[in-house]
Design a protein around this motif. Structure first.
Motif, PDB file in Angstrom:
ATOM      1  N   LEU A  35      50.237  48.659  51.862  1.00  0.00           N
ATOM      2  CA  LEU A  35      49.506  48.235  50.776  1.00  0.00           C
ATOM      3  C   LEU A  35      49.999  48.424  49.562  1.00  0.00           C
ATOM      4  O   LEU A  35      49.832  49.419  49.291  1.00  0.00           O
ATOM      5  CB  LEU A  35      47.842  48.270  50.977  1.00  0.00           C
ATOM      6  N   LEU A  36      50.653  47.571  48.717  1.00  0.00           N
ATOM      7  CA  LEU A  36      51.251  47.514  47.548  1.00  0.00           C
ATOM      8  C   LEU A  36      50.341  47.191  46.722  1.00  0.00           C
ATOM      9  O   LEU A  36      50.097  45.991  46.362  1.00  0.00           O
ATOM     10  CB  LEU A  36      52.466  46.878  47.458  1.00  0.00           C
ATOM     11  N   LEU A  55      48.007  43.983  47.243  1.00  0.00           N
ATOM     12  CA  LEU A  55      46.654  44.421  46.811  1.00  0.00           C
ATOM     13  C   LEU A  55      46.475  44.349  45.424  1.00  0.00           C
ATOM     14  O   LEU A  55      46.958  45.232  44.393  1.00  0.00           O
ATOM     15  CB  LEU A  55      46.193  45.550  47.433  1.00  0.00           C
ATOM     16  N   PHE A  56      46.056  43.010  44.826  1.00  0.00           N
ATOM     17  CA  PHE A  56      46.100  42.990  43.299  1.00  0.00           C
ATOM     18  C   PHE A  56      44.897  43.882  42.718  1.00  0.00           C
ATOM     19  O   PHE A  56      43.867  44.022  43.224  1.00  0.00           O
ATOM     20  CB  PHE A  56      45.990  41.510  42.880  1.00  0.00           C
ATOM     21  N   THR A  57      45.417  44.647  41.641  1.00  0.00           N
ATOM     22  CA  THR A  57      44.437  45.317  40.755  1.00  0.00           C
ATOM     23  C   THR A  57      44.221  45.184  39.423  1.00  0.00           C
ATOM     24  O   THR A  57      45.069  44.024  38.894  1.00  0.00           O
ATOM     25  CB  THR A  57      44.703  46.652  40.840  1.00  0.00           C
ATOM     26  N   HIS A  58      43.372  45.557  38.642  1.00  0.00           N
ATOM     27  CA  HIS A  58      43.073  45.339  37.247  1.00  0.00           C
ATOM     28  C   HIS A  58      42.872  43.752  37.130  1.00  0.00           C
ATOM     29  O   HIS A  58      42.862  43.199  36.176  1.00  0.00           O
ATOM     30  CB  HIS A  58      44.425  45.736  36.278  1.00  0.00           C
ATOM     31  N   THR A  59      42.135  43.280  38.167  1.00  0.00           N
ATOM     32  CA  THR A  59      41.684  41.814  37.999  1.00  0.00           C
ATOM     33  C   THR A  59      40.692  41.520  36.887  1.00  0.00           C
ATOM     34  O   THR A  59      40.314  40.444  36.725  1.00  0.00           O
ATOM     35  CB  THR A  59      41.074  41.308  39.459  1.00  0.00           C
ATOM     36  N   GLU A  60      39.978  42.683  36.379  1.00  0.00           N
ATOM     37  CA  GLU A  60      39.193  42.502  35.360  1.00  0.00           C
ATOM     38  C   GLU A  60      39.740  41.821  34.154  1.00  0.00           C
ATOM     39  O   GLU A  60      39.120  41.190  33.162  1.00  0.00           O
ATOM     40  CB  GLU A  60      38.567  43.543  34.725  1.00  0.00           C
TER      41      GLU A  60
END
Length: 331
Positions: free
Chosen positions: A96-97, A131-136
């Motif tokens: 999971l990147l 795995l996308f992050t900081h989607t806020e």
């Protein structure tokens, strides 16, 4: 580890740059409380291994420091690689990147290339999920899919290299929606990988772990014991044996040659200073006429070479996004 236990659990390896959200991802997957949720700084010095259960599945989640960046010390890099391979042996079902949606993707593109060099192309094309992050950072009514297609072709290219598999664990709902997001991720893992990933490096690691387990059991029993170790005895010392594995046969020198431009070099430091200044100016001067494509082209021309082209494309992409958001907020 017994053969039955190895087959019944899902093993996940969480990778990403510092600050990409690895700790929050591990907490979300295992239903743990992230004690530092909301902080911008995320520094993981050593590989960690966690066990838990989610959506009726037994899970092993291994998180690793950012060993694929050019400024990582070669000795630390070899140790980190050996450690996360041993801890996820006999092989993970998915890598999971973690990829922040609000950053350029050049570092993550390099990470995928490194995974291919280490383990072979199938490690990325079949066994890696973005795995996308900081989607806020996305607008409240903006779908992640639309954002990727419309504004972030660099991120879309990452997804394409991974067989178009991506996900996010960040939701706006409550616990039920968070659990559903984890369940959907695990379903994607099982759909793309019916068996755990294996390659020569993982086979070497598993062999060394088994040898160490047997050695530790013999030491506990006494050297004179002629009885073969039982599976229960082997399992009791499994994790200690995994953590004792030193350097594996990783050709670090060929996979990580001396980069002509690295984050720790003066040239690269200069580029990142300019990157921060450019994005800072765009935030501070919203009324200034911005020619995003020209800005990216100028950066590419100024830096020169392939690296300049990538840097210019990233600057232009993010500049366009900043302008679009400001325009929408004024309406």
């Amino acid at each position: 580890m017994s053969a039955a236990a190895s087959q019944s659990e899902l093993r996940l390896v969480v990778l990403g740059r510092a600050g990409a959200g690895k700790r929050s991802a591990v907490s979300a997957i295992l239903g743990l409380q992230d004690t530092e949720e909301g902080t911008d700084v995320e520094v993981i010095q050593e590989c960690s291994k966690h066990r838990g259960e989610a959506a009726g599945r037994q899970l092993v989640v291994v998180s690793s420091p950012s060993w694929f960046t050019s400024d990582c010390d070669p000795n630390d890099r070899r140790q980190h690689i050996s450690s996360f391979i041993a801890l996820s042996s006999p092989g993970p079902h998915a890598f999971l990147l973690c990829v922040p949606v609000n950053q350029p993707a050049e570092g993550e593109a390099k990470a995928l290339s490194v995974l291919e060099e280490l383990f072979g192309p199938s490690a990325v094309s079949t066994n890696t999920i973005i795995l996308f992050t900081h989607t806020e950072e996305l607008d409240e009514d903006e779908r992640l899919e639309d954002y990727l297609v419309t504004w972030r072709k660099d991120l879309k290219e990452l997804v394409g290299r991974c067989g178009n598999r991506y996900h996010t664990l960040e939701t706006c709902g409550g616990e039920e929606e968070e659990r559903r997001a984890v369940e959907e991720l695990l379903e994607k893992v099982e759909e793309s990988a019916t068996q755990h990933f294996s390659c020569p490096l993982y086979q070497e690691a598993e062999e060394k772990v088994r040898e160490k387990q047997e050695e530790m059991v013999r030491e506990t029993r006494g050297e004179d014991s002629q009885m073969s170790p039982t599976e229960e005895e082997m399992e009791a010392v499994r994790e200690e044996a995994e953590r004792s594995i030193g350097d594996l046969d990783v050709d670090v020198e060929s996979i990580f040659p001396c980069d002509s431009v690295s984050p720790s070099s003066p040239a690269s430091s200069f580029l990142w200073v300019w990157w921060e200044k450019l994005t800072g100016w765009m935030r501070q001067l919203p009324k200034m006429l911005r020619r995003e494509a020209l800005l990216g082209a100028l950066v590419g021309l100024f830096v020169g070479g392939p690296y300049g082209g990538m840097m210019g494309a990233a600057v232009g992409s993010v500049a366009t996004e900043v302008r679009r958001r400001h325009t929408q907020k004024k309406k």
